[in-house]
Design an enzyme around this catalytic site. Structure first.
Site, mmCIF file in Angstrom:
data_model
loop_
_atom_site.group_PDB
_atom_site.id
_atom_site.type_symbol
_atom_site.label_atom_id
_atom_site.label_comp_id
_atom_site.label_asym_id
_atom_site.label_seq_id
_atom_site.Cartn_x
_atom_site.Cartn_y
_atom_site.Cartn_z
ATOM 1 N N VAL A 69 41.150 -14.729 21.900
ATOM 2 C CA VAL A 69 40.892 -16.122 22.255
ATOM 3 C C VAL A 69 42.222 -16.869 22.235
ATOM 4 O O VAL A 69 43.025 -16.711 21.316
ATOM 5 C CB VAL A 69 39.867 -16.780 21.296
ATOM 6 C CG1 VAL A 69 40.343 -16.730 19.851
ATOM 7 C CG2 VAL A 69 39.568 -18.209 21.734
ATOM 8 N N ILE A 85 44.376 -13.885 18.189
ATOM 9 C CA ILE A 85 44.712 -15.230 18.649
ATOM 10 C C ILE A 85 45.800 -15.079 19.711
ATOM 11 O O ILE A 85 46.877 -14.541 19.442
ATOM 12 C CB ILE A 85 45.206 -16.117 17.494
ATOM 13 C CG1 ILE A 85 44.197 -16.099 16.321
ATOM 14 C CG2 ILE A 85 45.440 -17.532 18.010
ATOM 15 C CD1 ILE A 85 42.791 -16.519 16.689
ATOM 16 N N LYS A 86 45.500 -15.562 20.901
ATOM 17 C CA LYS A 86 46.460 -15.423 22.000
ATOM 18 C C LYS A 86 47.463 -16.575 21.985
ATOM 19 O O LYS A 86 47.084 -17.740 21.945
ATOM 20 C CB LYS A 86 45.740 -15.385 23.355
ATOM 21 C CG LYS A 86 44.962 -14.105 23.601
ATOM 22 C CD LYS A 86 44.312 -14.103 24.973
ATOM 23 C CE LYS A 86 45.304 -13.773 26.062
ATOM 24 N NZ LYS A 86 44.623 -13.603 27.387
ATOM 25 N N ILE A 87 48.724 -16.218 22.035
ATOM 26 C CA ILE A 87 49.824 -17.180 22.073
ATOM 27 C C ILE A 87 50.715 -16.829 23.259
ATOM 28 O O ILE A 87 51.089 -15.665 23.424
ATOM 29 C CB ILE A 87 50.644 -17.140 20.767
ATOM 30 C CG1 ILE A 87 49.759 -17.528 19.571
ATOM 31 C CG2 ILE A 87 51.866 -18.036 20.859
ATOM 32 C CD1 ILE A 87 50.474 -17.419 18.228
#
Length: 470
Positions: free
Chosen positions: A209, A240-242
């Protein structure tokens, strides 16, 4: 950059192939695989699948098997919808048996993982999330999402309406409601992939996400958003997408140092990829953890968009030499990225981290849907197969590979040819760093537009609901 003393031997031009078929309020938007292939597995077994191939006694995890059968007690094939659109039955899906247990037919996706150590993931998510069950049974081992995927899913489906109405009635604004909708989907998907996560000791079975795309140039804002998402999703197998923007590379290091697993997205160049690897290693070292086994990461290296842009540049140049290089840039750069991966995840620095349980930051091939119909529809899967990698496929690429993909180790084959292509493009005036910067800007802008468009739609829908209730 890796170089070669050999003269460039250009990769042959791809030949066309026809397709066969309750939570805290969110923060403001602005502020290693253990696969070790045998020699036989390294050379690979070619599997061009026009039909399902039976596999003896291949069973999915008991928890997944019982869940799948609860949703579909006796079918031989599943029908499912993606983002509200009906799809044809999945080829070679789970097959239920009456009586003693169930069997699952083997697909090319199973071969990718079992023979070559590549994890096939699915680049899509929508409701009902149970639509993922037949895909998991067919060999899918993880899911990626992004703002564009959720924009399409939420705006084209009525499956989100009831929850949205409840959120608006409870006084939520459009953006808060958006995150509530997204977090529920992510949590539900994480539950479905939890058996894979557990069986692989946290090496696979992840659901990704992304932080708000409005934070792509906000270092500390990205850190806080990542911490918040990790807390509210509260699942061990969430990534966690960065984005790999210059401003967010330091965010990656800090988030990793806090023990949060990360999917680094929007990587378009070798130089930025190396910065991402260093951020991961720096984060592990700064964490102070004695056990690093539960902090993992993937680096999402984008592929097809590279060809789309560079092909246009080559056509503008127009010489025979330039035109002969169309369709070769993306795979060439990806293979060089894999060589960098091998180099960075070896030696004393990595060995010291590995002793504490650290897992390698796997390369994830993203943007693997073929955009040029002149190229084979499995080009960006077939060409990048190898151990310790992930390929997240959109719907069309996934089904094309199940149907007629070739399972053979290719990611480290003909590397000198890939280097030759890379160098030849430079000689023609292609600046790889500039290509990476342009694609990064376009990627961030695209996600921002999808995010903003959906929030406007949700705001309008929320206003209508409020007016109707007066």
């Amino acid at each position: 950059m890796l170089t070669s003393n050999r003269a460039p031997r250009l990769i042959s031009t791809p030949k066309p192939r026809n397709n066969p078929r309750e939570r805290p309020t969110p923060p403001p938007s602005s502020p290693s695989s253990q696969f070790s292939p045998t020699p036989a597995a390294m050379t690979g077994t070619v599997s061009k699948l026009a039909a399902p191939r039976p596999a003896a006694a291949l069973l999915p995890p008991a928890s997944l098997r019982s869940a799948a059968l609860a949703f579909a007690p006796s079918p031989r094939r599943f029908r499912f919808s993606i983002a509200g659109r009906a799809r044809s039955p999945v080829i070679a899906m789970a097959s239920a048996k009456e009586g003693n247990g169930a069997t699952t037919k083997k697909t090319a996706l199973h071969d990718l993982y079992e023979l070559q150590g590549l994890s096939p993931w699915y680049d899509n998510l929508c409701r009902p999330v149970t639509d993922l069950l037949p895909l998991i049974a067919s060999g899918v081992r993880g899911v990626t999402s992004n703002p564009t995927i959720f924009q399409k899913a939420i705006s084209s489906s009525s499956a989100y309406d009831d929850q949205f109405k409840q959120l608006i009635s409870a006084g939520k604004d459009a953006e808060s409601a958006y995150w509530e909708l997204v977090i529920k989907d992510i949590q539900d998907a994480c539950k479905l992939f939890e058996p894979i996560y557990n069986e692989t000791d946290g090496a696979d079975g992840y659901v990704s996400v992304e932080v708000s795309p409005r934070l792509a140039n906000d270092t500390q804002g990205t850190v806080e958003a990542a911490k918040w998402l990790h807390k509210v999703v509260n699942r061990p197998n969430v990534y966690i997408k960065i984005p790999a923007t210059a401003e967010c590379v330091p965010s990656i290091r800090e988030v990793i140092s806090n023990g949060i697993s990360v999917n680094v997205t929007l990587i378009f160049s070798i130089a930025r990829y190396e910065a991402v690897i260093d951020a991961y290693l720096d984060g592990l070292e700064a964490s102070g953890l004695s056990d690093l086994s539960r902090v993992t990461s993937v680096a999402s290296f984008f592929v097809s968009r590279v060809d789309t842009l560079i092909d246009k540049m080559l056509e503008k140049i127009g010489t025979p030499e330039a035109l002969a290089l169309r369709g070769k840039a993306a795979v060439a750069q990806a293979k060089i990225a894999n060589q960098l991966y091998q180099k960075k995840f070896s030696g004393p620095r990595w060995e010291a981290l590995a002793k504490k349980g650290a897992k390698k930051q796997r390369l994830l091939w993203a943007s693997t849907g073929v955009k040029n119909p002149a190229y084979p529809d499995t080009l960006y899967v077939d060409s990048l197969i190898g151990p310790d990698t992930v390929n997240t496929m959109p719907d069309q690429a996934l089904h094309a590979f199940i149907d007629h993909g070739t399972v053979s180790r290719t990611v480290d084959a003909n590397v000198s040819e890939a280097e030759g292509v890379y160098s030849a493009l430079e000689k023609l005036g292609i600046d790889w760093d500039e290509v990476g910067k342009q694609l990064e800007l376009e990627g961030v802008d695209s996600f921002k537009k999808s995010f903003d468009s959906l929030l406007v739609s949700l705001q309008e829908k929320g206003n209508s609901l409020k007016t109707a209730s007066v």
